[in-house]
Design an enzyme around this catalytic site. Sequence first.
Site, PDB file in Angstrom:
ATOM      1  N   GLU A 213     -40.314  15.058  11.570  1.00  0.00           N
ATOM      2  CA  GLU A 213     -40.806  14.572  10.285  1.00  0.00           C
ATOM      3  C   GLU A 213     -41.321  13.140  10.309  1.00  0.00           C
ATOM      4  O   GLU A 213     -42.226  12.802   9.542  1.00  0.00           O
ATOM      5  CB  GLU A 213     -39.680  14.665   9.234  1.00  0.00           C
ATOM      6  CG  GLU A 213     -39.263  16.077   8.868  1.00  0.00           C
ATOM      7  CD  GLU A 213     -40.253  16.739   7.933  1.00  0.00           C
ATOM      8  OE1 GLU A 213     -41.257  16.089   7.564  1.00  0.00           O
ATOM      9  OE2 GLU A 213     -40.043  17.906   7.579  1.00  0.00           O
TER      10      GLU A 213
ATOM     11  N   SER B 152      17.918  38.988  -9.619  1.00  0.00           N
ATOM     12  CA  SER B 152      19.102  38.376  -9.000  1.00  0.00           C
ATOM     13  C   SER B 152      18.803  37.067  -8.281  1.00  0.00           C
ATOM     14  O   SER B 152      19.691  36.515  -7.623  1.00  0.00           O
ATOM     15  CB  SER B 152      19.713  39.357  -8.001  1.00  0.00           C
ATOM     16  OG  SER B 152      20.167  40.527  -8.649  1.00  0.00           O
TER      17      SER B 152
END
Length: 685
Positions: free
Chosen positions: A82, A343
């Site tokens: 680029e 329990s």
Amino acid sequence: MTRRRLIGLAAGGLVLAGLAGGYGFWRLGEGPDGGATAFSREVVDRQDRLLRPFQTDDDMWRFPGAVGAVDPLFLRMLKAYEDRRFSSHPGVDPLALGRAAGQWLANGRIVSGGSTLAMQVARLIDKREDGRSLFVKLREMARAVRLRQTLGEERILDLYLSLAPYGGNVEGIRAASLAYFGKEPRRLSPGEAALLVALPQAPETRRPDRFPERARRARDRVLDRMLLAGVLKPEQVAAGKAEHVPTARRAMPAFAWHASAEAVAAEPGRRVHRLTLDRGHQEALEALVRERARAAGAKISAGLVAIDHRSGEVIARIGAADPLDTERQGAVDMTRAIRSPGSALKPFIYALAYEAGLAHPETLIEDRPQRFGSYAPVNFDRGYQGTVSTRNALQMSLNVPAVALLEAVGPQRFMSRLEQAGVRPALPRGEVPGLAIGLGGVGLRLVDLAALYAGLARLGDMPALIERRDLPAPPAPRPLAEEAAAWAVGDILTDAPAPESALTGRYAYKTGTSYGFRDAWAIGFDGQRTIAVWVGRPDGSSIPGLTGRTAAAPILFDAFARLGPYAPLPGRPAHLQALTNSQLPPPLRRFGAAREEAGDTRELKIAFPPDGVRIDLGAAAGPMEQLPVRTVGGRPPFTVLVDGRPVARFGAQRQANVAPDGPGFTTLSVIDAEGRSASVTVRVE
């Protein structure tokens, strides 16, 4: 050099030189610098690994880019493709500009813009209408020069990495790498890096999930250019071209679904939420819970909480087997839902009884049919074991001994201890604690049980659970039980029978099954971690045959195995002796022996209601509810008087419900078998 190129260079140089030095050019470059860009919110784990991101308000996936978080190979390829002179020009490349100007002069229109990375960033930040007019390009040039001078080279790159378009609602290299490769961009192959370089040039027409062949050709062109530029070697190019091009987008990470949503909802303005969870553990346990819930049957879900109890940090929290499964009501966070623990609270009854000197692990206790007032508990298997030690009674989860110990401890005292430790058990409105709370007659959350068992693992010192790394320090640990009592209970639970195909003696654990087979629980710990598991249906419907031992315990033991090496449990405290039943003091050899012989000689008191309290019995809405009266001390039987009038008589259960004459002040009195009395005055409303 051709005549056209010379004209272009000259034109470009004149334009750049004239405008760069002018005040108008500098003013033309005014605009935002990218600081106000909205990014996706992130929830990250203890090592800052992404757990779950959230889209921006405009439904984009967009994360801040950073040069240090991207593969250096990608950066070299990006610059070579680029902007080859990125590090040497002021934001606009005169040579590239000259080439573009020459093409413009020769063709009468803009053929290529000669855009640098800084010019592309300027265009991405402005988000203005695109165009190829001379004015648009001049504005981009001015913006690029200004951004380069004010932000610097690295910040320009960061902005490009944040804003470059990759098709659809994906912007920035991190979002693209996650969407197309399912990984962070720190390590990219040549083919992956080339694809990410190519896509922003035409993000919609090169999207690999829609146009994979176009994406492949664009990627290969980048690879060929990198070979010519000397960035890649021939073998790297060949390997890159041989790589598969993804043909579908991957889902963004979505671990800790409920915990992440909870964190974001609590602080919606914070962009990064840092949790104590461990992504590796979270991922492994989510897979385990999902697999087991699906195998268990339709509409069944599961929840799990894992804690490093040394610090109190939550390292995994799973609210549902599958958050997106509507049949299993995955949206419901079962780690926060209030359910009956069955329990699972029994160990804390025993701990409090041991602490109070009412029993010892080797104390003998009766497991026979017994009534506690109107309450007659039975064991899960409907059978009875006769005379057993409290150690064996807890290991076998016998109901009658647990209720007998709870009666001696006192339900209100038991509830108060849990509340002092930071847990808030839920009772139906208007109810007071009774003996049924020991067998599941109370509501608790999975995180509450995890915290309570973490307190046992820490020998009675219960930590405040920590799940956020970005909040103030949590409260200090709270006392749950004395060290000797907590260790004794943990030692007993270590010998509880393990589920099939698992070894007994490695983990201290307890199961629980709520009434009607609605909830299955298993909670346990080793020397480092505490894990709590719930299995059931979020709507609370019954599942015949569902038990903690068969449904939740196997998940618990597999979860420990997936969290890593076993951590040994703490040894017996030095001051705690190992005693047999015959070595115990006579009153501790058999539970209740002393009281059976002489009765309870403690001072008679009314434990509930307290003197002077206001009690809402619903007098304004209609017929009043009954008022529970509970005693401690004294010798049964007891007689209750309301305003001097005898209204009830009770014995060892130490509780009766009475009906006041009406609203207003009421005096309650209790007289025991020895003639001792106690009174309180309450205001009934």
